[in-house]
Design a protein around this motif. Structure first.
Motif, PDB file in Angstrom:
ATOM      1  N   LYS A  28       0.837  -1.203   0.000  1.00  0.00           N
ATOM      2  CA  LYS A  28       0.000   0.000   0.000  1.00  0.00           C
ATOM      3  C   LYS A  28       0.868   1.248   0.000  1.00  0.00           C
ATOM      4  O   LYS A  28       1.843   1.339   0.728  1.00  0.00           O
ATOM      5  N   SER A  68      -2.218   4.143  -3.664  1.00  0.00           N
ATOM      6  CA  SER A  68      -3.064   2.961  -3.845  1.00  0.00           C
ATOM      7  C   SER A  68      -4.533   3.349  -3.753  1.00  0.00           C
ATOM      8  O   SER A  68      -4.919   4.121  -2.875  1.00  0.00           O
ATOM      9  N   TYR A 115      -5.267   7.394  -8.672  1.00  0.00           N
ATOM     10  CA  TYR A 115      -4.594   6.291  -7.991  1.00  0.00           C
ATOM     11  C   TYR A 115      -3.816   5.449  -8.998  1.00  0.00           C
ATOM     12  O   TYR A 115      -4.119   5.455 -10.197  1.00  0.00           O
ATOM     13  N   MET A 153      -2.023   1.502  -9.646  1.00  0.00           N
ATOM     14  CA  MET A 153      -1.757   0.140  -9.199  1.00  0.00           C
ATOM     15  C   MET A 153      -1.305  -0.702 -10.388  1.00  0.00           C
ATOM     16  O   MET A 153      -1.734  -0.469 -11.515  1.00  0.00           O
TER      17      MET A 153
END
Ligand code: MG
Length: 295
Positions: free
Chosen positions: A68, A72, A216, A218
């Motif tokens: 994290k 994230s 975000y 990821m």
């Protein structure tokens, strides 16, 4: 079980997988899955297994969850209305870079998942083209940008890394999408991560851009976010169509990827007209030099 008893195995009777013998028990395992415990200490031996006293070796670990960071996405985002972007063509010698962004409303998540939308790398070209039509039918708001090869080569030669191009393409495509759906509620924007987020920020800062709020990052985001997966399909479909157009333009059936076959094809194109390459290829790839071997 056989592994556990490996040092005391005896002759296997018909129909059995193994037989083992301790001082006070005989253990016979059958193909049917049944295990027979016999002898004075049979019950005691059997209870080792029923009470879970023998630990199984730990199974291969599940893929580690991603660490994290402040970039994230909140885990609840995947089941809520959100935006996701992904690009295509960055590893292909021929053809442009395409990048797509989609806005997926919470109510559409199910419909998209049942279409079988997933990471475009896992689906055949034909299915990608088919799925992109289905996506259009669902009236999903999306934006798409195509960085053609001439522009790509120009930027590359003036010092832009491919990472910087990708960062600005993602930034622009998401900004375009937000303009298309200015009042749509969304939990955030998920970018399929291709570099460290702080580096992404530096890339876009060189063009005086700032990270859009609620952005975000990821890796492998297409496995979690239906918006990213949908964008990956749209971007790949666009890439395939562009590659087809370019094939007609240069008169060669251009290949995907960056293989040896690509090197041979480059040599064929050079023999016809070297200038054609600038229109259809990412010139800085090592393939351009490797093609010399076939000239
Ligand atoms: Mg990606």
């Amino acid at each position: 079980m056989k592994k556990y008893y490996k040092n005391i195995l005896v002759e296997v009777p018909p129909g059995a997988v193994f037989r083992a013998q301790t001082a006070n028990a005989v253990i016979t395992a059958y193909h049917s899955g049944k295990v027979l415990f016999q002898g004075a200490q049979a019950e005691k031996e059997a209870s080792k297994w029923s009470e879970g006293m023998i630990e199984e070796k730990p199974k291969r670990r599940a893929p580690r969850s991603q660490p994290k960071t402040t970039f994230s996405p909140p885990t609840t985002i995947f089941n809520e209305s959100h935006i996701g972007s992904d690009e295509s063509g960055t590893g292909d010698y021929f053809g442009p870079i395409t990048v797509a962004s989609t806005y997926i409303e919470k109510s559409q998540i199910h419909a998209l998942k049942s279409l079988g939308i997933q990471d475009s790398k896992k689906i055949s070209d034909e299915t990608i083209l088919q799925l992109s039509k289905e996506i259009v039918k669902l009236n999903i708001p999306y934006s798409l940008l195509v960085l053609d090869n001439k522009k790509y080569n120009h930027l590359q030669q003036s010092g832009w890394s491919q990472g910087k191009m990708k960062a600005l393409l993602h930034h622009h495509v998401n900004e375009l999408l937000l303009k298309k759906v200015p009042r749509a509620p969304y939990e955030g924007i998920i970018i399929d991560q291709f570099c460290d987020p702080p580096l992404y920020k530096r890339y876009i800062a060189t063009e005086n851009k700032k990270l859009t709020p609620k952005t975000y990052f990821m890796t492998k985001a297409e496995s979690y976010s239906i918006a990213v997966a949908t964008s990956s399909v749209i971007a790949r479909a666009s890439f395939l169509k562009e590659l087809k157009k370019l094939s007609e333009l240069v008169g060669f059936s251009l290949l995907k990827g960056a293989s040896k076959q690509v090197d041979q094809l480059i040599a064929e194109i050079i023999k016809k007209d070297r200038e054609l390459l600038n229109k259809c290829a990412k010139l800085h790839f090592a393939n351009t030099k490797k093609a010399n071997a076939y000239l």
